[in-house]
Design a protein around this motif. Structure first.
Motif, PDB file in Angstrom:
ATOM      1  N   GLU A   1       0.832  -1.206   0.000  1.00  0.00           N
ATOM      2  CA  GLU A   1       0.000   0.000   0.000  1.00  0.00           C
ATOM      3  C   GLU A   1       0.866   1.257   0.000  1.00  0.00           C
ATOM      4  OE1 GLU A   1      -3.417   0.694   0.015  1.00  0.00           O
ATOM      5  OE2 GLU A   1      -3.618  -1.392  -0.615  1.00  0.00           O
ATOM      6  N   LYS A   2       1.935   1.253   0.820  1.00  0.00           N
ATOM      7  CA  LYS A   2       2.841   2.404   0.857  1.00  0.00           C
ATOM      8  C   LYS A   2       3.516   2.591  -0.502  1.00  0.00           C
ATOM      9  CE  LYS A   2       3.860   2.020   5.768  1.00  0.00           C
ATOM     10  NZ  LYS A   2       4.864   1.620   6.770  1.00  0.00           N
ATOM     11  N   ASP A   3       4.009   1.472  -1.086  1.00  0.00           N
ATOM     12  CA  ASP A   3       4.639   1.550  -2.403  1.00  0.00           C
ATOM     13  C   ASP A   3       3.649   2.054  -3.440  1.00  0.00           C
ATOM     14  OD1 ASP A   3       7.029   0.679  -1.413  1.00  0.00           O
ATOM     15  OD2 ASP A   3       6.827  -1.388  -2.135  1.00  0.00           O
ATOM     16  N   ARG A   4       2.422   1.597  -3.365  1.00  0.00           N
ATOM     17  CA  ARG A   4       1.386   2.001  -4.319  1.00  0.00           C
ATOM     18  C   ARG A   4       1.113   3.497  -4.195  1.00  0.00           C
ATOM     19  NH1 ARG A   4      -4.430   0.452  -3.261  1.00  0.00           N
ATOM     20  NH2 ARG A   4      -5.431   1.885  -4.656  1.00  0.00           N
ATOM     21  N   ASP A   5       0.990   3.980  -2.953  1.00  0.00           N
ATOM     22  CA  ASP A   5       0.760   5.419  -2.759  1.00  0.00           C
ATOM     23  C   ASP A   5       1.938   6.231  -3.288  1.00  0.00           C
ATOM     24  OD1 ASP A   5      -1.673   4.863  -1.587  1.00  0.00           O
ATOM     25  OD2 ASP A   5      -0.915   5.022   0.482  1.00  0.00           O
ATOM     26  N   LYS A   6       3.154   5.747  -3.031  1.00  0.00           N
ATOM     27  CA  LYS A   6       4.352   6.435  -3.512  1.00  0.00           C
ATOM     28  C   LYS A   6       4.371   6.467  -5.041  1.00  0.00           C
ATOM     29  CE  LYS A   6       9.374   6.006  -3.367  1.00  0.00           C
ATOM     30  NZ  LYS A   6      10.489   5.169  -2.911  1.00  0.00           N
ATOM     31  N   LEU A   7       4.052   5.325  -5.652  1.00  0.00           N
ATOM     32  CA  LEU A   7       4.047   5.271  -7.111  1.00  0.00           C
ATOM     33  C   LEU A   7       2.944   6.138  -7.702  1.00  0.00           C
ATOM     34  CD1 LEU A   7       4.795   1.499  -7.731  1.00  0.00           C
ATOM     35  CD2 LEU A   7       6.314   3.441  -8.136  1.00  0.00           C
ATOM     36  N   HIS A   8       1.792   6.196  -7.037  1.00  0.00           N
ATOM     37  CA  HIS A   8       0.722   7.085  -7.516  1.00  0.00           C
ATOM     38  C   HIS A   8       1.208   8.530  -7.518  1.00  0.00           C
ATOM     39  CE1 HIS A   8      -2.832   4.719  -8.291  1.00  0.00           C
ATOM     40  NE2 HIS A   8      -2.678   4.038  -7.152  1.00  0.00           N
TER      41      HIS A   8
ATOM     42  N   GLU B   1       4.347   9.550  -7.738  1.00  0.00           N
ATOM     43  CA  GLU B   1       5.350   9.708  -8.804  1.00  0.00           C
ATOM     44  C   GLU B   1       4.689   9.761 -10.176  1.00  0.00           C
ATOM     45  OE1 GLU B   1       8.251   6.610  -8.409  1.00  0.00           O
ATOM     46  OE2 GLU B   1       8.919   7.323  -6.432  1.00  0.00           O
ATOM     47  N   VAL B   2       3.680   8.924 -10.392  1.00  0.00           N
ATOM     48  CA  VAL B   2       2.985   8.938 -11.681  1.00  0.00           C
ATOM     49  C   VAL B   2       2.298  10.279 -11.896  1.00  0.00           C
ATOM     50  CG1 VAL B   2       0.993   7.961 -12.914  1.00  0.00           C
ATOM     51  CG2 VAL B   2       2.693   6.455 -11.902  1.00  0.00           C
ATOM     52  N   GLY B   3       1.672  10.820 -10.843  1.00  0.00           N
ATOM     53  CA  GLY B   3       1.027  12.139 -10.964  1.00  0.00           C
ATOM     54  C   GLY B   3       2.027  13.220 -11.296  1.00  0.00           C
ATOM     55  N   SER B   4       3.173  13.171 -10.628  1.00  0.00           N
ATOM     56  CA  SER B   4       4.217  14.161 -10.887  1.00  0.00           C
ATOM     57  C   SER B   4       4.720  14.050 -12.322  1.00  0.00           C
ATOM     58  CB  SER B   4       5.339  13.950  -9.880  1.00  0.00           C
ATOM     59  OG  SER B   4       6.572  14.267 -10.396  1.00  0.00           O
ATOM     60  N   LEU B   5       4.949  12.828 -12.784  1.00  0.00           N
ATOM     61  CA  LEU B   5       5.415  12.636 -14.168  1.00  0.00           C
ATOM     62  C   LEU B   5       4.342  13.058 -15.167  1.00  0.00           C
ATOM     63  CD1 LEU B   5       7.284   9.220 -13.866  1.00  0.00           C
ATOM     64  CD2 LEU B   5       8.290  11.477 -14.215  1.00  0.00           C
ATOM     65  N   ARG B   6       3.109  12.811 -14.850  1.00  0.00           N
ATOM     66  CA  ARG B   6       2.015  13.213 -15.731  1.00  0.00           C
ATOM     67  C   ARG B   6       1.986  14.741 -15.864  1.00  0.00           C
ATOM     68  NH1 ARG B   6      -2.670   9.945 -13.747  1.00  0.00           N
ATOM     69  NH2 ARG B   6      -1.907   8.176 -14.901  1.00  0.00           N
ATOM     70  N   ASP B   7       2.195  15.422 -14.743  1.00  0.00           N
ATOM     71  CA  ASP B   7       2.240  16.885 -14.794  1.00  0.00           C
ATOM     72  C   ASP B   7       3.398  17.374 -15.651  1.00  0.00           C
ATOM     73  OD1 ASP B   7       0.047  17.042 -13.152  1.00  0.00           O
ATOM     74  OD2 ASP B   7       1.212  17.443 -11.320  1.00  0.00           O
ATOM     75  N   ARG B   8       4.553  16.763 -15.483  1.00  0.00           N
ATOM     76  CA  ARG B   8       5.724  17.166 -16.290  1.00  0.00           C
ATOM     77  C   ARG B   8       5.475  16.927 -17.772  1.00  0.00           C
ATOM     78  NH1 ARG B   8      10.994  14.481 -14.143  1.00  0.00           N
ATOM     79  NH2 ARG B   8      11.824  15.591 -15.941  1.00  0.00           N
ATOM     80  N   VAL B   9       4.886  15.765 -18.081  1.00  0.00           N
ATOM     81  CA  VAL B   9       4.604  15.462 -19.489  1.00  0.00           C
ATOM     82  C   VAL B   9       3.623  16.473 -20.051  1.00  0.00           C
ATOM     83  CG1 VAL B   9       3.489  13.781 -21.024  1.00  0.00           C
ATOM     84  CG2 VAL B   9       5.172  13.018 -19.357  1.00  0.00           C
ATOM     85  N   THR B  10       2.613  16.801 -19.282  1.00  0.00           N
ATOM     86  CA  THR B  10       1.625  17.773 -19.745  1.00  0.00           C
ATOM     87  C   THR B  10       2.285  19.131 -19.985  1.00  0.00           C
ATOM     88  OG1 THR B  10      -0.073  16.640 -18.476  1.00  0.00           O
ATOM     89  CG2 THR B  10      -0.571  18.869 -19.159  1.00  0.00           C
ATOM     90  N   ARG B  11       3.151  19.575 -19.076  1.00  0.00           N
ATOM     91  CA  ARG B  11       3.856  20.845 -19.264  1.00  0.00           C
ATOM     92  C   ARG B  11       4.746  20.803 -20.492  1.00  0.00           C
ATOM     93  NH1 ARG B  11       6.441  21.693 -13.608  1.00  0.00           N
ATOM     94  NH2 ARG B  11       7.786  20.325 -14.736  1.00  0.00           N
ATOM     95  N   PHE B  12       5.454  19.679 -20.671  1.00  0.00           N
ATOM     96  CA  PHE B  12       6.344  19.562 -21.827  1.00  0.00           C
ATOM     97  C   PHE B  12       5.553  19.603 -23.124  1.00  0.00           C
ATOM     98  CE2 PHE B  12       9.520  16.982 -19.124  1.00  0.00           C
ATOM     99  CZ  PHE B  12      10.118  18.134 -18.672  1.00  0.00           C
ATOM    100  N   GLU B  13       4.408  18.953 -23.147  1.00  0.00           N
ATOM    101  CA  GLU B  13       3.602  18.911 -24.368  1.00  0.00           C
ATOM    102  C   GLU B  13       2.978  20.272 -24.660  1.00  0.00           C
ATOM    103  OE1 GLU B  13       0.807  15.788 -23.574  1.00  0.00           O
ATOM    104  OE2 GLU B  13       2.165  14.223 -24.261  1.00  0.00           O
ATOM    105  N   ARG B  14       2.729  21.075 -23.668  1.00  0.00           N
ATOM    106  CA  ARG B  14       2.045  22.363 -23.854  1.00  0.00           C
ATOM    107  C   ARG B  14       3.019  23.540 -23.904  1.00  0.00           C
ATOM    108  NH1 ARG B  14      -3.086  21.735 -19.825  1.00  0.00           N
ATOM    109  NH2 ARG B  14      -4.005  19.997 -20.914  1.00  0.00           N
ATOM    110  N   CYS B  15       4.243  23.283 -24.074  1.00  0.00           N
ATOM    111  CA  CYS B  15       5.236  24.349 -24.107  1.00  0.00           C
ATOM    112  C   CYS B  15       4.913  25.300 -25.268  1.00  0.00           C
ATOM    113  CB  CYS B  15       6.640  23.777 -24.258  1.00  0.00           C
ATOM    114  SG  CYS B  15       7.902  25.037 -24.071  1.00  0.00           S
ATOM    115  N   SER B  16       4.885  26.587 -24.996  1.00  0.00           N
ATOM    116  CA  SER B  16       4.468  27.570 -26.001  1.00  0.00           C
ATOM    117  C   SER B  16       5.553  27.906 -27.029  1.00  0.00           C
ATOM    118  CB  SER B  16       4.018  28.853 -25.309  1.00  0.00           C
ATOM    119  OG  SER B  16       5.109  29.393 -24.580  1.00  0.00           O
TER     120      SER B  16
END
Length: 112
Positions: free
Chosen positions: A78-85, A87-102
């Protein structure tokens, strides 16, 4: 038997009394033998019951240990799952920022 006849019992009555004394002895012997067997059987039953209870307690303790170990593994997962969630959210945010770069292709934040 002669003593019984001497005190006034008839020979038949003396024989009957002697037979009753012998019968009482036989009955006593049968009773004591049966009582001894009953006590031995009761002792064996109690030993078997205690053995069964010991085995059951042992099985219960093993099951409780397996449950505790499983719960510990579950908590760790459960702890690993929460940690990975996270990390996945953080990476998703980075990917979204990278894709939307003006700045388009020259943007330093854009993925290659």
């Amino acid at each position: 038997m002669k003593e019984l006849i001497d005190i006034g019992f008839s020979p038949i009555a003396a024989m009957l009394i002697a037979a009753l004394v012998v019968l009482a002895g036989v009955i006593r012997k049968i009773y004591t033998t049966a009582e001894t067997r009953r006590e031995e059987m009761e002792k064996r039953i109690l030993e078997d019951r205690e053995k069964w209870h010991g085995e059951t307690r042992s099985q219960l303790n093993e099951a409780m240990q397996r449950i505790a170990a499983g719960e510990a593994r579950h908590d760790e997962c459960e702890k690993d799952r929460d940690k990975l969630h996270g990390e996945v959210g953080s990476l998703r945010d980075r990917v979204t920022r990278f894709e939307r770069c003006s700045k388009g292709a020259e943007c330093p934040m854009r993925l290659p």
